[in-house]
Motif scaffolding. Sequence first.
Motif, PDB file in Angstrom:
ATOM      1  N   GLN A  28       0.829  -1.204   0.000  1.00  0.00           N
ATOM      2  CA  GLN A  28       0.000   0.000   0.000  1.00  0.00           C
ATOM      3  C   GLN A  28       0.864   1.256   0.000  1.00  0.00           C
ATOM      4  O   GLN A  28       0.603   2.215  -0.735  1.00  0.00           O
ATOM      5  CB  GLN A  28      -0.923   0.005   1.210  1.00  0.00           C
ATOM      6  CG  GLN A  28      -2.008  -1.039   1.162  1.00  0.00           C
ATOM      7  CD  GLN A  28      -2.880  -0.985   2.392  1.00  0.00           C
ATOM      8  OE1 GLN A  28      -3.275   0.082   2.835  1.00  0.00           O
ATOM      9  NE2 GLN A  28      -3.173  -2.145   2.950  1.00  0.00           N
ATOM     10  N   ASN A  61      -1.049  12.210   3.618  1.00  0.00           N
ATOM     11  CA  ASN A  61      -1.535  11.891   4.967  1.00  0.00           C
ATOM     12  C   ASN A  61      -1.802  10.399   5.131  1.00  0.00           C
ATOM     13  O   ASN A  61      -1.492   9.817   6.174  1.00  0.00           O
ATOM     14  CB  ASN A  61      -2.793  12.691   5.290  1.00  0.00           C
ATOM     15  CG  ASN A  61      -2.497  14.137   5.551  1.00  0.00           C
ATOM     16  OD1 ASN A  61      -1.419  14.483   6.010  1.00  0.00           O
ATOM     17  ND2 ASN A  61      -3.445  14.996   5.247  1.00  0.00           N
ATOM     18  N   GLN A  62      -2.360   9.770   4.110  1.00  0.00           N
ATOM     19  CA  GLN A  62      -2.633   8.339   4.171  1.00  0.00           C
ATOM     20  C   GLN A  62      -1.324   7.552   4.270  1.00  0.00           C
ATOM     21  O   GLN A  62      -1.205   6.613   5.055  1.00  0.00           O
ATOM     22  CB  GLN A  62      -3.419   7.911   2.934  1.00  0.00           C
ATOM     23  CG  GLN A  62      -3.852   6.467   2.963  1.00  0.00           C
ATOM     24  CD  GLN A  62      -4.673   6.103   1.737  1.00  0.00           C
ATOM     25  OE1 GLN A  62      -4.797   6.881   0.803  1.00  0.00           O
ATOM     26  NE2 GLN A  62      -5.216   4.913   1.744  1.00  0.00           N
ATOM     27  N   ARG A  63      -0.321   7.946   3.487  1.00  0.00           N
ATOM     28  CA  ARG A  63       0.978   7.271   3.543  1.00  0.00           C
ATOM     29  C   ARG A  63       1.635   7.468   4.904  1.00  0.00           C
ATOM     30  O   ARG A  63       2.228   6.544   5.463  1.00  0.00           O
ATOM     31  CB  ARG A  63       1.893   7.787   2.431  1.00  0.00           C
ATOM     32  CG  ARG A  63       3.239   7.081   2.418  1.00  0.00           C
ATOM     33  CD  ARG A  63       4.105   7.524   1.299  1.00  0.00           C
ATOM     34  NE  ARG A  63       4.616   8.866   1.520  1.00  0.00           N
ATOM     35  CZ  ARG A  63       5.481   9.477   0.728  1.00  0.00           C
ATOM     36  NH1 ARG A  63       5.920   8.882  -0.361  1.00  0.00           N
ATOM     37  NH2 ARG A  63       5.895  10.689   0.985  1.00  0.00           N
ATOM     38  N   LYS A  65       0.131   7.857   7.797  1.00  0.00           N
ATOM     39  CA  LYS A  65      -0.537   6.984   8.754  1.00  0.00           C
ATOM     40  C   LYS A  65      -0.073   5.542   8.606  1.00  0.00           C
ATOM     41  O   LYS A  65       0.181   4.850   9.597  1.00  0.00           O
ATOM     42  CB  LYS A  65      -2.053   7.056   8.577  1.00  0.00           C
ATOM     43  CG  LYS A  65      -2.665   8.347   9.052  1.00  0.00           C
ATOM     44  CD  LYS A  65      -4.156   8.347   8.784  1.00  0.00           C
ATOM     45  CE  LYS A  65      -4.765   9.691   9.111  1.00  0.00           C
ATOM     46  NZ  LYS A  65      -6.196   9.721   8.798  1.00  0.00           N
TER      47      LYS A  65
END
Length: 89
Positions: A28, A61-63, A65
Amino acid sequence: MSIGKDIKKKLIDEFSLNEKDTGSTGIQIAVISERINNLTEHFKTHNKDNHSKRGLVALVNQRKKLLNYLSKKNKSEYLELIKKLKIRG
């Protein structure tokens, strides 16, 4: 900007833990990093594309987290991944 199927397949093959692994944290992060790199290149010519900038911030931001999760769960895998992807210094 999205990434092509062939590039995504190559990333999955490179970062997978086993043959059937398609969604582990490392994969991911690698896919999100590729999308971030594509958007960064896009902004070199389209610097006023505010809609895509919003998407870029969301991806970063997703990376972040996912990287924090991985660093708490498996520190050695985290260090290896950031070295392979050349992120975080």
